[in-house]
Design a protein around this motif. Structure first.
Motif, PDB file in Angstrom:
ATOM      1  N   ILE A 124      37.338  14.701 -75.745  1.00 50.36           N
ATOM      2  CA  ILE A 124      37.481  14.240 -74.427  1.00 50.36           C
ATOM      3  C   ILE A 124      39.071  13.196 -75.013  1.00 50.36           C
ATOM      4  CG2 ILE A 124      37.867  13.075 -71.818  1.00 50.36           C
ATOM      5  CD1 ILE A 124      37.377  16.602 -72.150  1.00 50.36           C
ATOM      6  N   GLN A 125      38.022  12.090 -75.997  1.00 49.91           N
ATOM      7  CA  GLN A 125      38.742  10.702 -76.457  1.00 49.91           C
ATOM      8  C   GLN A 125      39.416  10.829 -76.559  1.00 49.91           C
ATOM      9  OE1 GLN A 125      34.894   9.142 -78.254  1.00 49.91           O
ATOM     10  NE2 GLN A 125      34.392   8.052 -76.361  1.00 49.91           N
ATOM     11  N   ALA A 126      39.541  12.072 -78.211  1.00 51.01           N
ATOM     12  CA  ALA A 126      40.518  12.646 -78.960  1.00 51.01           C
ATOM     13  C   ALA A 126      42.015  13.311 -78.599  1.00 51.01           C
ATOM     14  CB  ALA A 126      40.797  13.951 -79.573  1.00 51.01           C
ATOM     15  N   LEU A 127      41.609  13.847 -77.102  1.00 54.09           N
ATOM     16  CA  LEU A 127      43.028  14.048 -76.393  1.00 54.09           C
ATOM     17  C   LEU A 127      43.162  13.045 -75.510  1.00 54.09           C
ATOM     18  CD1 LEU A 127      44.022  16.344 -75.218  1.00 54.09           C
ATOM     19  CD2 LEU A 127      43.311  16.870 -73.735  1.00 54.09           C
ATOM     20  N   GLU A 128      42.969  12.164 -75.010  1.00 49.76           N
ATOM     21  CA  GLU A 128      43.423  10.848 -74.319  1.00 49.76           C
ATOM     22  C   GLU A 128      43.842   9.775 -75.566  1.00 49.76           C
ATOM     23  OE1 GLU A 128      40.323  10.068 -70.553  1.00 49.76           O
ATOM     24  OE2 GLU A 128      39.782   9.380 -72.835  1.00 49.76           O
ATOM     25  N   SER A 129      44.219  10.035 -76.584  1.00 50.87           N
ATOM     26  CA  SER A 129      44.533   9.493 -77.759  1.00 50.87           C
ATOM     27  C   SER A 129      45.553  10.249 -78.099  1.00 50.87           C
ATOM     28  CB  SER A 129      43.096   9.265 -79.029  1.00 50.87           C
ATOM     29  OG  SER A 129      44.048   8.214 -79.899  1.00 50.87           O
ATOM     30  N   GLN A 130      45.507  11.165 -78.217  1.00 50.75           N
ATOM     31  CA  GLN A 130      47.034  11.791 -78.625  1.00 50.75           C
ATOM     32  C   GLN A 130      47.658  11.810 -77.649  1.00 50.75           C
ATOM     33  OE1 GLN A 130      45.795  15.702 -78.829  1.00 50.75           O
ATOM     34  NE2 GLN A 130      44.884  15.446 -81.052  1.00 50.75           N
ATOM     35  N   LEU A 131      47.339  11.786 -76.193  1.00 50.90           N
ATOM     36  CA  LEU A 131      48.098  11.756 -75.032  1.00 50.90           C
ATOM     37  C   LEU A 131      48.599  10.065 -74.760  1.00 50.90           C
ATOM     38  CD1 LEU A 131      47.142  14.832 -72.886  1.00 50.90           C
ATOM     39  CD2 LEU A 131      48.829  14.457 -74.495  1.00 50.90           C
ATOM     40  N   ALA A 132      48.251   8.976 -75.041  1.00 50.64           N
ATOM     41  CA  ALA A 132      48.134   7.913 -74.950  1.00 50.64           C
ATOM     42  C   ALA A 132      47.794   7.717 -73.307  1.00 50.64           C
ATOM     43  CB  ALA A 132      49.380   6.809 -75.533  1.00 50.64           C
ATOM     44  N   THR A 133      47.093   8.077 -72.569  1.00 49.54           N
ATOM     45  CA  THR A 133      46.281   8.558 -71.311  1.00 49.54           C
ATOM     46  C   THR A 133      45.136   8.359 -71.659  1.00 49.54           C
ATOM     47  OG1 THR A 133      47.320   8.205 -69.297  1.00 49.54           O
ATOM     48  CG2 THR A 133      46.923  10.155 -70.813  1.00 49.54           C
ATOM     49  N   ARG A 134      44.684   7.774 -69.940  1.00 53.37           N
ATOM     50  CA  ARG A 134      43.802   7.958 -69.952  1.00 53.37           C
ATOM     51  C   ARG A 134      43.480   9.856 -68.226  1.00 53.37           C
ATOM     52  NH1 ARG A 134      43.059   3.719 -66.647  1.00 53.37           N
ATOM     53  NH2 ARG A 134      41.467   5.240 -65.442  1.00 53.37           N
ATOM     54  N   LEU A 135      42.556  10.253 -68.799  1.00 55.33           N
ATOM     55  CA  LEU A 135      42.652  12.217 -68.064  1.00 55.33           C
ATOM     56  C   LEU A 135      40.900  11.792 -67.033  1.00 55.33           C
ATOM     57  CD1 LEU A 135      43.080  14.086 -70.914  1.00 55.33           C
ATOM     58  CD2 LEU A 135      45.060  13.247 -69.619  1.00 55.33           C
ATOM     59  N   PHE A 136      40.505  10.564 -66.860  1.00 52.29           N
ATOM     60  CA  PHE A 136      39.645  10.729 -65.682  1.00 52.29           C
ATOM     61  C   PHE A 136      39.190   9.005 -65.685  1.00 52.29           C
ATOM     62  CE2 PHE A 136      38.123  14.763 -68.470  1.00 52.29           C
ATOM     63  CZ  PHE A 136      38.249  15.867 -67.524  1.00 52.29           C
ATOM     64  N   ASP A 137      39.350   9.147 -64.513  1.00 49.42           N
ATOM     65  CA  ASP A 137      38.118   7.994 -64.224  1.00 49.42           C
ATOM     66  C   ASP A 137      36.285   7.792 -63.980  1.00 49.42           C
ATOM     67  OD1 ASP A 137      40.121   6.448 -64.000  1.00 49.42           O
ATOM     68  OD2 ASP A 137      40.691   7.142 -61.658  1.00 49.42           O
ATOM     69  N   ARG A 138      35.853   6.958 -64.776  1.00 53.28           N
ATOM     70  CA  ARG A 138      34.704   7.334 -65.222  1.00 53.28           C
ATOM     71  C   ARG A 138      33.848   6.419 -64.103  1.00 53.28           C
ATOM     72  NH1 ARG A 138      37.846   8.656 -69.127  1.00 53.28           N
ATOM     73  NH2 ARG A 138      37.129   9.474 -70.926  1.00 53.28           N
ATOM     74  N   VAL A 139      33.196   7.177 -62.906  1.00 49.85           N
ATOM     75  CA  VAL A 139      32.315   6.149 -61.697  1.00 49.85           C
ATOM     76  C   VAL A 139      30.882   6.358 -62.632  1.00 49.85           C
ATOM     77  CG1 VAL A 139      32.297   5.101 -60.040  1.00 49.85           C
ATOM     78  CG2 VAL A 139      34.663   6.150 -60.742  1.00 49.85           C
ATOM     79  N   GLY A 140      29.589   5.963 -62.531  1.00 46.45           N
ATOM     80  CA  GLY A 140      28.651   5.897 -62.757  1.00 46.45           C
ATOM     81  C   GLY A 140      28.649   7.565 -64.083  1.00 46.45           C
ATOM     82  N   ARG A 141      27.641   8.346 -63.007  1.00 42.92           N
ATOM     83  CA  ARG A 141      27.941   9.767 -63.663  1.00 42.92           C
ATOM     84  C   ARG A 141      29.103  10.821 -62.914  1.00 42.92           C
ATOM     85  NH1 ARG A 141      21.903  11.635 -64.939  1.00 42.92           N
ATOM     86  NH2 ARG A 141      21.419   9.714 -66.478  1.00 42.92           N
ATOM     87  N   ARG A 142      29.800  10.266 -62.175  1.00 36.54           N
ATOM     88  CA  ARG A 142      31.215  10.950 -61.576  1.00 36.54           C
ATOM     89  C   ARG A 142      32.136  10.498 -62.580  1.00 36.54           C
ATOM     90  NH1 ARG A 142      30.436  15.674 -58.543  1.00 36.54           N
ATOM     91  NH2 ARG A 142      31.879  14.976 -57.338  1.00 36.54           N
ATOM     92  N   VAL A 143      32.479  12.175 -62.380  1.00 33.41           N
ATOM     93  CA  VAL A 143      34.243  11.437 -63.490  1.00 33.41           C
ATOM     94  C   VAL A 143      35.305  12.196 -62.474  1.00 33.41           C
ATOM     95  CG1 VAL A 143      34.055  11.716 -66.222  1.00 33.41           C
ATOM     96  CG2 VAL A 143      33.830  14.101 -64.887  1.00 33.41           C
TER      97      VAL A 143
END
Length: 77
Positions: free
Chosen positions: A36-55
């Motif tokens: 997910i980090q690789a994909l977010e880095s390639q797209l230069a944007t966050r794909l998920f908001d992480r709230v506790g254990r939920r996304v």
């Protein structure tokens, strides 16, 4: 963009959990996080908001999800 990264993205989006996505994909949770980090880095944007254990999908994630589903479905056919 890597197909494995897109599969991990869809699994996390569907499961709303990195841990459950990892189980579904038979991977470790850190491996899914790296994809997910690789994909977010390639797209230069966050794909998920992480709230506790939920996304939750961000706006960018909601845009990517149907496109990723279509792409993977097309490749499977």
């Amino acid at each position: 963009m890597n197909l494995n990264d897109l599969q991990a993205f869809l699994a996390v989006a569907d499961q709303a959990s990195f841990s459950r996505a990892a189980q579904q994909l038979h991977l470790s949770q850190p491996a899914v996080s790296k994809r997910i980090q690789a994909l977010e880095s390639q797209l230069a944007t966050r794909l998920f908001d992480r709230v506790g254990r939920r996304v939750y999908l961000t706006d960018a994630g909601r845009v990517l999800k149907p496109r990723a589903e279509t792409l993977l479905r097309t490749l499977q056919d």
